[in-house]
Design a protein around this motif. Sequence first.
Motif, mmCIF file in Angstrom:
data_model
loop_
_atom_site.group_PDB
_atom_site.id
_atom_site.type_symbol
_atom_site.label_atom_id
_atom_site.label_comp_id
_atom_site.label_asym_id
_atom_site.label_seq_id
_atom_site.Cartn_x
_atom_site.Cartn_y
_atom_site.Cartn_z
ATOM 1 N N UNK A 187 -10.140 -12.463 38.286
ATOM 2 C CA UNK A 187 -11.115 -13.137 39.154
ATOM 3 C C UNK A 187 -10.431 -13.676 40.408
ATOM 4 N N UNK A 188 -9.251 -14.278 40.249
ATOM 5 C CA UNK A 188 -8.528 -14.803 41.412
ATOM 6 C C UNK A 188 -8.187 -13.691 42.397
ATOM 7 N N UNK A 189 -7.820 -12.528 41.861
ATOM 8 C CA UNK A 189 -7.517 -11.392 42.740
ATOM 9 C C UNK A 189 -8.765 -10.910 43.468
ATOM 10 N N UNK A 190 -9.898 -10.918 42.766
ATOM 11 C CA UNK A 190 -11.143 -10.471 43.388
ATOM 12 C C UNK A 190 -11.618 -11.448 44.461
ATOM 13 N N UNK A 191 -11.222 -12.711 44.358
ATOM 14 C CA UNK A 191 -11.603 -13.712 45.350
ATOM 15 C C UNK A 191 -10.552 -13.866 46.447
ATOM 16 N N UNK A 192 -9.453 -13.108 46.336
ATOM 17 C CA UNK A 192 -8.360 -13.173 47.311
ATOM 18 C C UNK A 192 -8.627 -12.226 48.479
ATOM 19 N N UNK A 237 -6.916 -9.692 49.659
ATOM 20 C CA UNK A 237 -6.627 -8.286 49.367
ATOM 21 C C UNK A 237 -7.263 -7.869 48.044
ATOM 22 N N UNK A 238 -8.516 -8.240 47.858
ATOM 23 C CA UNK A 238 -9.182 -8.060 46.564
ATOM 24 C C UNK A 238 -9.139 -6.627 46.057
ATOM 25 N N UNK A 239 -9.455 -5.663 46.907
ATOM 26 C CA UNK A 239 -9.555 -4.270 46.476
ATOM 27 C C UNK A 239 -8.273 -3.730 45.884
ATOM 28 N N UNK A 266 -4.828 -2.470 41.156
ATOM 29 C CA UNK A 266 -3.467 -2.403 40.628
ATOM 30 C C UNK A 266 -3.326 -3.156 39.324
ATOM 31 N N UNK A 267 -3.928 -4.340 39.251
ATOM 32 C CA UNK A 267 -3.875 -5.135 38.025
ATOM 33 C C UNK A 267 -4.569 -4.402 36.872
ATOM 34 N N UNK A 268 -5.718 -3.798 37.150
ATOM 35 C CA UNK A 268 -6.451 -3.046 36.129
ATOM 36 C C UNK A 268 -5.619 -1.868 35.616
ATOM 37 N N UNK A 269 -4.982 -1.135 36.525
ATOM 38 C CA UNK A 269 -4.144 -0.001 36.111
ATOM 39 C C UNK A 269 -2.998 -0.490 35.230
ATOM 40 N N UNK A 270 -2.345 -1.567 35.645
ATOM 41 C CA UNK A 270 -1.238 -2.116 34.850
ATOM 42 C C UNK A 270 -1.700 -2.604 33.492
ATOM 43 N N UNK A 271 -2.870 -3.231 33.437
ATOM 44 C CA UNK A 271 -3.444 -3.747 32.186
ATOM 45 C C UNK A 271 -3.698 -2.603 31.204
ATOM 46 N N UNK A 272 -4.340 -1.540 31.696
ATOM 47 C CA UNK A 272 -4.646 -0.383 30.835
ATOM 48 C C UNK A 272 -3.345 0.289 30.378
ATOM 49 N N UNK A 273 -2.396 0.454 31.303
ATOM 50 C CA UNK A 273 -1.111 1.071 30.931
ATOM 51 C C UNK A 273 -0.373 0.243 29.883
ATOM 52 N N UNK A 324 -13.804 -5.793 37.945
ATOM 53 C CA UNK A 324 -13.242 -5.003 39.046
ATOM 54 C C UNK A 324 -14.252 -3.964 39.531
ATOM 55 N N UNK A 325 -14.861 -3.241 38.589
ATOM 56 C CA UNK A 325 -15.848 -2.222 38.958
ATOM 57 C C UNK A 325 -17.102 -2.874 39.550
ATOM 58 N N UNK A 326 -17.545 -3.975 38.923
ATOM 59 C CA UNK A 326 -18.729 -4.676 39.420
ATOM 60 C C UNK A 326 -18.528 -5.194 40.837
ATOM 61 N N UNK A 327 -17.335 -5.712 41.117
ATOM 62 C CA UNK A 327 -17.037 -6.231 42.456
ATOM 63 C C UNK A 327 -17.031 -5.106 43.483
#
Length: 223
Positions: free
Chosen positions: A26-31, A33-35, A40-47, A175-178
């Motif tokens: 959420x903090x990244x989405x409100x920052x 450089x949200x996109x 990047x965080x989502x990719x790292x999380x899934x990996x 991330x997708x919703x944003x």
Amino acid sequence: MTALIGDLLPYAVGVAISPIPIIATILMLLAPKAGGTSVGFLIGWVLGITVATVVFLVIAETSGLEAGSDPSTTSSWIKLILGVLLLLLAVRQWRSRPKGDEPATLPKWMSAIDSFTLVRALLLGFALAAINPKNLLMCIAAGAALGGSTLPSGDVVVATVVFIVLASCTVAVPVIGYAVAKERMRDPLDELKVWLQANNVAVMSVLLLVIGVVLVGKGLAGL
């Protein structure tokens, strides 16, 4: 296969309902450089979830934990030990909760999220998924269940994918919703962030307690 997926559900929920990664998302989405950072965080999380789960799946397979010749005593001991560790983490988490009107404390790195690059966000996502003790224990339990299954390889692969998708959904959905509805998501995300910051210790303590009890019960039943 449905029985195996049922066994994996508590572990997937345990990873998914982890307040710190959700708050970080959420903090990244409100920052500014949200996109880039959120993707990047989502990719790292899934990996991170994938690597941790698959590694322990392979270890379980090569260690002879298959449930074919009996509910393996080794597998039962692993579940019992993981359950006890989760219960200890639940107690530790609960004891660290804010007292009285004391504000909830969050990791210091969260204050630097506005300056994160895509690569740093990816590495953070991987670390929170694969190295954070709470999530690592869930992935170990899931990997042991997958590696100890006697189902065909194709079914195990499908069950693994289902686990990864469910465990990743609470980061993926915002991330997708944003990306789809940026302006409409901003207020709900801000409200969710405030609630999670105030209640993250209680949420995580209850979650660890419930899954720890489940694992201890399964471990004792197989001994």
